[in-house]
Design a protein around this motif. Structure first.
Motif, PDB file in Angstrom:
ATOM      1  N   ILE A  47      56.687  68.861  32.392  1.00 30.85           N
ATOM      2  CA  ILE A  47      56.349  69.083  31.102  1.00 30.85           C
ATOM      3  C   ILE A  47      56.312  67.947  30.047  1.00 30.85           C
ATOM      4  O   ILE A  47      57.010  67.286  30.023  1.00 30.85           O
ATOM      5  CB  ILE A  47      56.986  70.182  30.310  1.00 30.85           C
ATOM      6  N   ILE A  48      54.862  67.615  29.411  1.00 30.06           N
ATOM      7  CA  ILE A  48      54.801  66.377  28.653  1.00 30.06           C
ATOM      8  C   ILE A  48      54.258  66.903  27.326  1.00 30.06           C
ATOM      9  O   ILE A  48      53.118  67.465  27.578  1.00 30.06           O
ATOM     10  CB  ILE A  48      53.738  65.271  29.192  1.00 30.06           C
TER      11      ILE A  48
ATOM     12  N   PRO B 265      62.277  67.596  38.338  1.00 32.18           N
ATOM     13  CA  PRO B 265      61.582  67.801  37.356  1.00 32.18           C
ATOM     14  C   PRO B 265      61.612  67.114  36.047  1.00 32.18           C
ATOM     15  O   PRO B 265      62.621  66.985  35.670  1.00 32.18           O
ATOM     16  CB  PRO B 265      61.328  69.400  37.250  1.00 32.18           C
ATOM     17  N   PHE B 266      60.757  66.751  35.172  1.00 27.91           N
ATOM     18  CA  PHE B 266      60.886  66.100  33.772  1.00 27.91           C
ATOM     19  C   PHE B 266      60.308  66.655  32.905  1.00 27.91           C
ATOM     20  O   PHE B 266      59.237  67.460  32.949  1.00 27.91           O
ATOM     21  CB  PHE B 266      60.462  64.614  33.985  1.00 27.91           C
ATOM     22  N   PHE B 267      61.056  66.472  31.801  1.00 28.51           N
ATOM     23  CA  PHE B 267      60.321  67.043  30.274  1.00 28.51           C
ATOM     24  C   PHE B 267      60.312  65.813  29.465  1.00 28.51           C
ATOM     25  O   PHE B 267      61.204  64.949  29.225  1.00 28.51           O
ATOM     26  CB  PHE B 267      61.314  68.056  29.801  1.00 28.51           C
TER      27      PHE B 267
ATOM     28  N   THR C 114      51.741  69.430  36.685  1.00 33.96           N
ATOM     29  CA  THR C 114      52.291  68.874  35.368  1.00 33.96           C
ATOM     30  C   THR C 114      51.580  69.507  34.288  1.00 33.96           C
ATOM     31  O   THR C 114      50.302  69.421  34.332  1.00 33.96           O
ATOM     32  CB  THR C 114      52.403  67.125  35.175  1.00 33.96           C
ATOM     33  N   LEU C 115      52.332  70.017  33.128  1.00 35.52           N
ATOM     34  CA  LEU C 115      51.712  70.435  31.878  1.00 35.52           C
ATOM     35  C   LEU C 115      51.721  69.561  30.694  1.00 35.52           C
ATOM     36  O   LEU C 115      52.654  68.971  30.470  1.00 35.52           O
ATOM     37  CB  LEU C 115      52.095  71.658  31.511  1.00 35.52           C
TER      38      LEU C 115
ATOM     39  N   PRO D 114      45.893  71.236  35.318  1.00 35.91           N
ATOM     40  CA  PRO D 114      44.760  71.632  36.165  1.00 35.91           C
ATOM     41  C   PRO D 114      45.240  72.421  37.525  1.00 35.91           C
ATOM     42  O   PRO D 114      44.458  73.071  38.176  1.00 35.91           O
ATOM     43  CB  PRO D 114      44.142  70.199  36.771  1.00 35.91           C
ATOM     44  N   GLY D 115      46.437  72.348  37.890  1.00 31.72           N
ATOM     45  CA  GLY D 115      47.161  73.172  38.912  1.00 31.72           C
ATOM     46  C   GLY D 115      47.616  74.460  38.485  1.00 31.72           C
ATOM     47  O   GLY D 115      48.199  75.374  39.546  1.00 31.72           O
ATOM     48  N   PHE D 116      47.452  75.055  37.168  1.00 33.41           N
ATOM     49  CA  PHE D 116      47.818  76.170  36.919  1.00 33.41           C
ATOM     50  C   PHE D 116      46.742  77.217  36.682  1.00 33.41           C
ATOM     51  O   PHE D 116      45.576  76.782  36.529  1.00 33.41           O
ATOM     52  CB  PHE D 116      48.402  75.848  35.311  1.00 33.41           C
TER      53      PHE D 116
END
Length: 548
Positions: free
Chosen positions: A11-12, A261-263, A352-353, A385-387
């Motif tokens: 998440i960004i 995973p990163f935020f 990634t969102l 795009p992957g959601f």
């Protein structure tokens, strides 16, 4: 590079600074800010060009009516806590609640004390590696307590007690006492400023950059540059927003390698007015130049900055943009292009969102304004795009910045305790189902002023009501409702419903502060009475002068 094995999406959150929705072409306003910001403009030369943000909006989704608060600190408090000020007490930039701290001293009520489940902590609970890069706006104290593993801050304040003087940049405005009189001095020129401003340090050119818990440092906090290589490269051609993004990309690379995973919470200064250290005399232009960028054949070409000179006399050799907020929006677009390229290179673009928004309206237009929705109306885009999102393109719904925290919580699988009040609502049900609306109303505030809007009517901080069923061309000139006898019944019903909501949050007068000792309650009451008396005396003095 091999993609992360984890299924949990990265998440960004990108928070732009002081940019109204109207500055982004995707919002189709017929009016935007002039180069100096002192008037409205319809000059197409001052219109931003945003092919990448348009891509985010069209291929992802963007919200027609997203609200922040009307100014920086309370908006960031809303985003970071998912709460309104009756809980976090950050009412305005200069009216942040006080509290008695753990040492028994009176101080500013920090968000980590008022709201222990702030966005960094929520992301950590969800299993994310966390990074905060850019402007902090948290008074730059105890930044390690906000739940972020790493931080790269371009703070903006001229002094940070944890580190003392920055040894690398003299791009600072300091308040000095000369012959018993306080004056602002430009440390670079060594001369008094000569016009009204405030003590600050540079976050654009030759920026002040503070690292927190970075692998290159053995200290918790350290000034950057902090390595032999970075010290060699640092100088007047170093641009703060580039530094912030470089550190973000380094963080992303390391976490992908670690399969974690990163935020990322990216609070860029882009959009914010600033001191122009490269040309101190040009103080009327609020938005200083960015590096020059050119959009060509579906990508950006960046001109390498070539700034020469010293002590307030500089030559940019035509390598920088024109002044104006449109140049800042353009540079944000360039950074979005870099983000998408990086995500693709790391093979995590489909996992990634990105949430893109801003903290309040543009300077000299909406910032600090309680009028209509000038101060509160901000851009809001969601791209992943992957959601399998069910919504795409423009969405005529209502969103508050408070909705970001519960959205991050739901994505991360974090359950907020039922006895912990959250005022935001997760966007995931709207994004992933056939649900047609997101929430019934949005809220904004400034000190004791409250703004609220439903689908049909809006009440601003000046207690004016508007019919907002249709957007005007400038996104702001809604018809004011002055006679409620002449409006449809459903508008009256919505007004009445909104009026029932407001009292819960209107606690500024009687409950402005956090937990206080009795002695501090008395101190604050005495200070309030002193200010009131001073205000009354000034008022009487003006009246007497007028009568004479």
């Amino acid at each position: 590079m091999v993609a992360q094995k984890t299924k949990k999406p990265n998440i960004i959150v990108i928070l732009a600074d002081d940019i109204s929705a109207r500055e982004f072409p995707i919002y189709n306003s017929d009016t935007w800010s002039s180069a100096k910001g002192n008037k409205d403009s319809q000059d197409l030369k001052l219109r931003a060009h945003t092919p990448m943000l348009n891509k985010l909006a069209k291929e992802g989704m963007y919200v027609k009516t997203a609200w922040a608060s009307v100014v920086c600190s309370p908006s960031r408090a809303m985003l970071m806590t998912g709460r309104y000020p009756h809980l976090h007490k950050w009412w305005g930039n200069n009216t942040i609640g006080q509290y008695t701290d753990e040492d028994g001293n009176l101080g500013t009520y920090p968000l980590f004390a008022s709201s222990p489940l702030s966005i960094g902590h929520v992301a950590k609970k969800g299993g994310y590696a966390t990074m905060w890069s850019g402007k902090s706006q948290m008074r730059n104290r105890n930044l390690q307590k906000f739940g972020f593993d790493e931080g790269v801050f371009t703070p903006g304040e001229s002094d940070i007690t944890e580190l003392g003087e920055n040894p690398y940049s003299n791009f600072t405005i300091k308040l000095k006492k000369v012959n018993g009189k306080k004056e602002l001095y430009n440390q670079d020129t060594g001369k008094p400023l000569g016009y009204p401003y405030y003590a600050s340090s540079s976050w654009y050119w030759k920026p002040h950059v503070m690292l927190m818990n970075h692998p290159s440092s053995k200290k918790q906090f350290e000034w950057w540059p902090n390595t032999k290589e970075s010290k060699k490269e640092y100088g007047v051609n170093t641009y703060g927003p580039d530094v912030e993004l470089d550190f973000i990309f380094d963080f992303m690379e390391r976490k992908v390698k670690d399969e974690q995973p990163f935020f990322v919470y990216h609070t860029t200064h882009l959009g914010h007015a600033a001191m122009n250290y490269l040309n101190p005399e040009e103080h009327e232009y609020k938005w200083i130049e960015t590096p020059k960028i050119t959009w060509k054949n579906g990508g950006y070409i960046k001109t390498k900055p070539n700034i020469t000179g010293a002590k307030g006399v500089y030559n940019t050799h035509g390598t920088l943009s024109a002044s104006g907020i449109h140049s800042h929006v353009n540079y944000l677009d360039y950074q979005i292009w870099l983000y998408l390229k990086k995500l693709k290179t790391l093979n995590i673009d489909d996992n990634t969102l990105i949430i893109f928004c801003a903290d309040n309206g543009s300077s000299k237009y909406g910032k600090n304004s309680p009028d209509s929705q000038k101060g509160t109306h901000v851009p809001f885009m969601v791209y992943g795009p992957g959601f399998n999102f069910t919504k795409k393109g423009e969405q005529d719904v209502l969103v508050n910045l408070s909705d970001i925290l519960p959205t991050v919580a739901e994505i991360g699988g974090v359950e907020i305790p039922k006895d912990y009040e959250i005022n935001g609502e997760s966007l995931m049900p709207f994004l992933t189902t056939k649900k047609k609306t997101h929430r019934d109303w949005v809220y904004g505030y400034k000190d004791n002023l409250q703004l609220i809007r439903g689908a049909k009517v809006l009440k601003d901080g000046l207690n004016k009501w508007y019919d907002v069923r249709e957007y005007p061309l400038d996104l702001i000139s809604f018809p004011e409702i002055k006679n409620w006898d002449n409006v449809p019944k459903d508008l009256v019903e919505e007004r009445d419903a909104l009026n029932l909501i407001l009292p819960k949050y209107n606690t500024f007068k009687n409950n402005q502060h956090g937990p206080l000792k009795e002695v501090h309650k008395r101190e604050l009451k005495a200070l309030q009475e002193k200010k009131k008396a001073k205000k009354e005396a000034t008022k009487n003095k003006k009246m007497n002068k007028k009568e004479k």
